[in-house]
Design an enzyme around this catalytic site. Structure first.
Site, mmCIF file in Angstrom:
data_model
loop_
_atom_site.group_PDB
_atom_site.id
_atom_site.type_symbol
_atom_site.label_atom_id
_atom_site.label_comp_id
_atom_site.label_asym_id
_atom_site.label_seq_id
_atom_site.Cartn_x
_atom_site.Cartn_y
_atom_site.Cartn_z
ATOM 1 N N HIS A 158 39.882 40.155 76.728
ATOM 2 C CA HIS A 158 40.613 39.504 75.215
ATOM 3 C C HIS A 158 41.860 39.964 74.995
ATOM 4 O O HIS A 158 42.503 39.022 74.334
ATOM 5 C CB HIS A 158 39.425 40.037 74.080
ATOM 6 C CG HIS A 158 38.358 39.191 74.117
ATOM 7 N ND1 HIS A 158 37.149 39.625 74.746
ATOM 8 C CD2 HIS A 158 38.045 37.881 73.584
ATOM 9 C CE1 HIS A 158 36.093 38.695 74.597
ATOM 10 N NE2 HIS A 158 36.477 37.756 73.749
ATOM 11 N N CYS B 102 39.774 34.683 72.915
ATOM 12 C CA CYS B 102 40.002 34.358 74.112
ATOM 13 C C CYS B 102 40.240 32.769 74.386
ATOM 14 O O CYS B 102 41.093 32.472 75.085
ATOM 15 C CB CYS B 102 38.934 34.810 75.087
ATOM 16 S SG CYS B 102 37.624 33.933 74.902
ATOM 17 N N TYR B 103 39.667 31.993 73.520
ATOM 18 C CA TYR B 103 40.166 30.571 73.459
ATOM 19 C C TYR B 103 41.409 30.326 72.996
ATOM 20 O O TYR B 103 41.798 29.072 72.978
ATOM 21 C CB TYR B 103 38.940 29.817 72.915
ATOM 22 C CG TYR B 103 37.592 29.970 73.453
ATOM 23 C CD1 TYR B 103 37.376 29.409 74.577
ATOM 24 C CD2 TYR B 103 36.326 30.454 72.667
ATOM 25 C CE1 TYR B 103 36.325 29.858 75.229
ATOM 26 C CE2 TYR B 103 35.446 30.856 73.284
ATOM 27 C CZ TYR B 103 35.058 30.474 74.684
ATOM 28 O OH TYR B 103 33.776 30.703 75.176
ATOM 29 N N LYS C 38 29.961 26.315 67.634
ATOM 30 C CA LYS C 38 29.961 27.817 68.040
ATOM 31 C C LYS C 38 31.184 28.454 67.188
ATOM 32 O O LYS C 38 31.770 27.716 66.472
ATOM 33 C CB LYS C 38 30.134 28.052 69.495
ATOM 34 C CG LYS C 38 29.124 27.457 70.047
ATOM 35 C CD LYS C 38 28.173 28.753 70.340
ATOM 36 C CE LYS C 38 28.557 29.683 71.624
ATOM 37 N NZ LYS C 38 27.550 30.879 71.660
ATOM 38 N N ARG D 178 33.068 25.974 72.003
ATOM 39 C CA ARG D 178 32.204 25.000 72.093
ATOM 40 C C ARG D 178 31.875 24.197 70.683
ATOM 41 O O ARG D 178 31.928 25.310 69.641
ATOM 42 C CB ARG D 178 30.706 25.309 72.427
ATOM 43 C CG ARG D 178 30.838 25.922 73.844
ATOM 44 C CD ARG D 178 29.250 26.133 74.299
ATOM 45 N NE ARG D 178 28.921 27.502 74.680
ATOM 46 C CZ ARG D 178 27.777 27.936 74.794
ATOM 47 N NH1 ARG D 178 26.707 27.284 74.383
ATOM 48 N NH2 ARG D 178 27.782 29.275 74.852
ATOM 49 N N HIS E 277 33.003 22.926 77.244
ATOM 50 C CA HIS E 277 33.212 24.272 77.173
ATOM 51 C C HIS E 277 34.618 24.575 77.146
ATOM 52 O O HIS E 277 35.322 24.333 78.342
ATOM 53 C CB HIS E 277 32.204 25.115 78.003
ATOM 54 C CG HIS E 277 32.225 26.786 77.758
ATOM 55 N ND1 HIS E 277 33.452 27.453 78.555
ATOM 56 C CD2 HIS E 277 31.349 27.535 77.367
ATOM 57 C CE1 HIS E 277 33.315 28.777 78.257
ATOM 58 N NE2 HIS E 277 32.121 28.882 77.648
ATOM 59 N N ASP F 32 38.779 44.739 74.476
ATOM 60 C CA ASP F 32 38.345 44.659 75.993
ATOM 61 C C ASP F 32 39.929 44.304 76.773
ATOM 62 O O ASP F 32 40.626 43.597 76.262
ATOM 63 C CB ASP F 32 37.271 44.036 76.463
ATOM 64 C CG ASP F 32 37.020 42.796 76.070
ATOM 65 O OD1 ASP F 32 37.938 42.009 76.532
ATOM 66 O OD2 ASP F 32 36.041 42.180 75.358
ATOM 67 N N ASP G 146 36.942 32.393 68.708
ATOM 68 C CA ASP G 146 36.811 33.686 69.700
ATOM 69 C C ASP G 146 38.305 33.706 70.108
ATOM 70 O O ASP G 146 38.779 32.822 70.867
ATOM 71 C CB ASP G 146 35.805 33.302 70.603
ATOM 72 C CG ASP G 146 35.928 34.736 71.872
ATOM 73 O OD1 ASP G 146 37.238 35.379 72.061
ATOM 74 O OD2 ASP G 146 34.913 34.967 72.578
ATOM 75 N N ASP H 104 37.741 39.643 70.578
ATOM 76 C CA ASP H 104 37.024 38.198 70.404
ATOM 77 C C ASP H 104 37.094 38.060 68.648
ATOM 78 O O ASP H 104 38.006 36.908 68.556
ATOM 79 C CB ASP H 104 35.467 38.361 70.694
ATOM 80 C CG ASP H 104 34.668 37.367 70.113
ATOM 81 O OD1 ASP H 104 35.039 36.535 69.247
ATOM 82 O OD2 ASP H 104 33.338 37.458 70.663
#
Lengths: 488, 337
Positions: free
Chosen positions: A390, A310-311, A305, A302, A250, A387, A308, A380
């Site tokens: 993020h 944040c990654y 998936k 992941r 992850h 938010d 996003d 995201d």
């Protein structure tokens, strides 16, 4: 039109969701010639950040009531990355608020009157790195006086060492891991947060981290990334080296585990039974987290998936850390199994603007096109709302894609040479932490130069200036000035 | 248990709480970046701070902490204090688990709710029903990280043969529903290769790897462009130290440009061919074959470089820099060797 992810005429829930997401993302690619899509809307984001800081967070943030230091850190670090200085009055109010979260028995809680917890302790201390200062009311010395006395061990007897250190030790588990709070769970996020604070505040000791490298190594999964934790398998009273990982590889856990592994390097003694991380497999997993062109090259957390924002930081920011383990796009990785040993990258040029393990251009476009909410704040991905979390990690990820920050051997030497006091693991850890350097001419900015955000320290996610400032204070060292940047 | 249908009465208005002094979160300062709390939340957390200050651990603390947890399931201090209270007053833990079931289903993405389950299960020592409950939660979200890692904790912590026994059929069901569910693949790896030595499935490593290779190859044939399955194949080989070349005959079937329409040929069960709908070539297969050639050393290197180039320039352009690195790296390592 970019190629969609192949479905092999065999749709499942995963591929359906993936296809929907690809369509939405493609709708956010600006039309040819419409350069407006390539703008980082700094002012819009600042408006949101200022509103959150000055007025407060709306009621839906009650779910983050136990993460107030995080709301503070995300907001302050976003300001830092966006090159906005905070006025002295606001800084003071931030310090006063943060100090309310300090627990009388050591560490910081998620809010006033809450139990101490490893995660908010990181967020509070890193917030103090941004707004705090030495002297009365500055925060730094209030940590010292109430909780963490170790750095003044020249003034105080050792038995008055700090509560923070004792609290940390009370969380230690036989397998080298730490629970996040009293009766709490174990995971690598907590360990990363503990190690960063211990390093910054000069309370890192071999005793504290004994067994921790082996725990971190045991969290690497067959995919190459890291899981949340591993389960201690104990046979005949002996802890097995092979421990099953709890959860799949992850992005968030991988960042935390990798940064922990890098932080722990000065404390790992070489030897046959030294714990190992397979950096080649890790690199392969990291690069595979970058989405395709049709996903605008954002990062996922992941396998199979969705991308996003944040990654952008948790995975996009992880590549710089690999350089501390001798794996650089310029220098072939060591071929033997002795990963992460002493091989250090040479000082090297950065002539090719896009020379990296990942596609820096695509990641910046993902953040600019899809990460920004039209009303301010980052997210995201569309159609989600922005938010604080993020916003911070999209901006940090943008920074990781724009700049090359690397562990400079030359800078390490300079910091080492200026060290005053006993030479040892403490001095080594200090130099390792502060050798990270933004490479001159290594920046690559998509869009206009106004899109530039500040470089951030790959281990701490603070600006390098803030990291140097607080560490110099707690180690009672003078950090040599960096040479002035040549104007380009 | 709180009844959601009745109107919430503030703790400040409850006579049975009049002896507790509520403590506001911030006194004497105007906090920066405050949260706008609802009156219910502010009231309950003010009373919670009051309780924590006096150290009271009693039945009514369970009521108060439940109120807070329902409003904010991530309030770890409320969970922590609740757990300590349960132990101190020797509350029966079975009803607590029933309540936690409801809270888990309501907030399955909260760390605290899963950890509370762990604490309860550790004390209750009855793990069997937990697997069924866990499967129920997975029905709502088949990739919830907490749900999966909790399931793995149950298996590893209790390590009983009857717990492990149903896991392969269980995970096969999930992979039949969605062959791209990476969480399920990871669980399969956990069950097949990391199952400890006590409870475990009791089989030998050889037996496990033979079964798993056949399984994963069948799944790759079904939908070849599935990174989860390829990672599993690599993981199984690495774990058992089998060279990638042992699978070359299978993987070669996936690097061709199109599916072989000649469906009448003799079916090789060891090497199932790509399905008719497969989109070839499969980039994971190209990468795999490049690794096979690289492992051959000097003789294989030019073939590997050719494949990496095709990834960098045609099949996987987003990772161009990585494939170029692999080429530089392999060339450097073979020339010095």
């Amino acid at each position: 039109m970019s190629r969609p992810t192949p479905i092999d005429a065999y749709p499942t829930a995963t591929s359906n969701l993936q296809a929907d997401t690809e369509n939405i993302l493609q709708d956010h690619v600006p039309l040819e010639g419409g350069g407006g899509g390539c703008v980082l809307h700094k002012n819009r984001h600042l408006e949101l950040l200022v509103r959150n800081l000055a007025q407060g967070f709306p009621a839906r943030y009650v779910s983050q009531d136990a993460s107030q230091p995080w709301l503070m850190f995300w907001t302050l670090q976003s300001f830092s990355a966006l090159q906005i200085a905070i006025d002295p009055d606001t800084k003071q109010r931030a310090i006063d608020t943060i100090m309310q979260w300090q627990h009388p028995d050591g560490g910081f809680g998620g809010g006033s009157g809450q139990a101490a917890h490893l995660l908010p302790t990181y967020a509070a201390v890193c917030s103090l790195a941004i707004v705090g200062r030495h002297g009365p009311g500055g925060g730094w010395d209030q940590i010292d006086r109430c909780v963490m006395r170790l750095y003044r061990f020249d003034l105080y007897p050792m038995r008055r060492r700090d509560k923070l250190y004792k609290w940390y030790l009370s969380l230690k588990q036989p397998d080298g891991s730490f629970i996040v709070s009293n009766h709490g769970e174990v995971d690598v996020r907590g360990i990363y947060c503990l190690l960063v604070v211990a390093l910054i505040l000069d309370i890192m000791t071999p005793e504290l981290v004994n067994g921790t490298p082996a725990f971190i190594a045991s969290c690497q999964t067959y995919e190459g990334g890291f899981s949340s934790a591993s389960h201690p398998h104990i046979f005949d009273g002996i802890l097995a080296a092979q421990r099953p990982s709890l959860g799949e590889a992850h992005g968030g856990y991988t960042f935390c585990a990798l940064a922990s592994w890098v932080l722990l390097q000065p404390y790992i003694s070489a030897g046959e039974d030294a714990p190992r991380v397979d950096v080649r497999r890790l690199l392969r997993w990291l690069v595979n987290m970058q989405g395709l062109e049709i996903e605008l090259g954002g990062f996922k957390g992941r396998t199979n998936k969705l991308v996003d924002g944040c990654y952008s930081w948790w995975v996009g920011g992880a590549f710089a850390l690999l350089e501390a383990l001798g794996v650089s796009p310029h220098v072939p990785a060591p071929a033997s199994a002795h990963e992460g040993e002493t091989a250090k990258p040479a000082e090297s040029g950065w002539n090719d603007a896009d020379d990296s393990f990942f596609n820096r251009h695509a990641l910046q476009e993902f953040i600019l096109f899809a990460g920004q909410h039209p009303a301010g704040g980052l997210r995201d991905k569309p159609p989600k709302n922005p938010d604080a979390y993020h916003t911070a990690y999209c901006i940090s990820g943008l920074s990781a894609a724009q700049h090359r920050v690397y562990p400079s051997p030359a800078r390490r030497e300079v910091v080492r040479a200026a060290w005053e006091g006993e030479d040892g693991v403490r001095a080594a850890a200090f130099a390792e932490a502060l050798c990270w350097t933004e490479e001159d001419g290594g920046s690559y900015i998509v869009g206009s130069a106004a899109n530039r955000v500040n470089a951030t320290h790959p281990l701490f996610n603070l600006t390098i200036t803030h990291a140097e400032g607080i560490m110099a204070h707690f180690y009672k060292q003078t950090v040599p000035k960096r040479p002035p940047k040549p104007s380009h | 248990m709180a009844d959601d249908t009745t109107e919430h009465v503030l703790y400040a208005e409850r006579p049975e709480w009049s002896d507790v002094v509520p403590i506001p979160q911030y006194e004497n300062i105007q906090p920066l970046a405050p949260i706008f709390y609802t009156p219910e939340y502010k009231d309950a957390t003010d009373y919670f701070r009051g309780i924590v200050k006096t150290g009271e651990k009693s039945l009514r603390v369970l009521q108060l902490t439940e109120t807070i947890i329902r409003l904010n399931p991530a309030h770890y201090s409320a969970w922590q204090y609740r757990y300590e209270t349960l132990i101190v007053i020797s509350a029966p833990l079975e009803p607590e688990l029933v309540l936690t079931n409801a809270l888990t289903k309501a907030s399955p993405k909260t760390y605290q709710v899963w950890h509370h389950r762990q604490l309860l299960l550790t004390a209750l020592r009855d793990p069997m029903p937990e697997l069924a409950f866990n499967e129920e939660v997975l029905k709502a979200d088949a990739k919830n990280y907490h749900t999966w890692s909790h399931r793995q904790w149950v298996l590893a912590h209790f390590d009983q043969a009857e717990l492990w026994a149903g896991e392969l059929p269980f995970v096969e069901r999930l992979l039949n529903e969605d062959v791209r569910n990476n969480s399920a693949w990871h669980h399969r790896f956990f069950v097949s290769f990391e199952n400890g030595s006590k409870g475990g499935t009791g089989e030998g490593a050889d037996e496990a790897v033979r079964r798993e290779l056949a399984f994963v190859k069948g799944k790759i044939a079904l939908a070849p462009n599935n990174a989860s399955a390829w990672n599993y194949l690599r993981g199984a080989l690495n774990h058992t130290h089998l060279p990638y070349s042992t699978q070359a005959a299978f993987v070669e079937l996936y690097v061709v440009d199109a599916v072989d329409a000649d469906a009448d040929r003799v079916l090789d069960l060891e090497n199932p061919p790509p399905s008719q709908g497969a989109q070839l070539p499969c980039l994971a297969a190209i990468e795999f074959m490049a690794d096979v050639h690289e492992a051959r050393g000097k003789e294989g290197i030019s073939e590997a470089v050719k494949l990496w180039r095709s990834l960098a320039h045609t099949h996987d352009t987003i990772r161009k820099r990585y494939w170029e690195f692999r080429i530089r790296d392999a060339v450097a390592n073979t020339s010095v060797a």
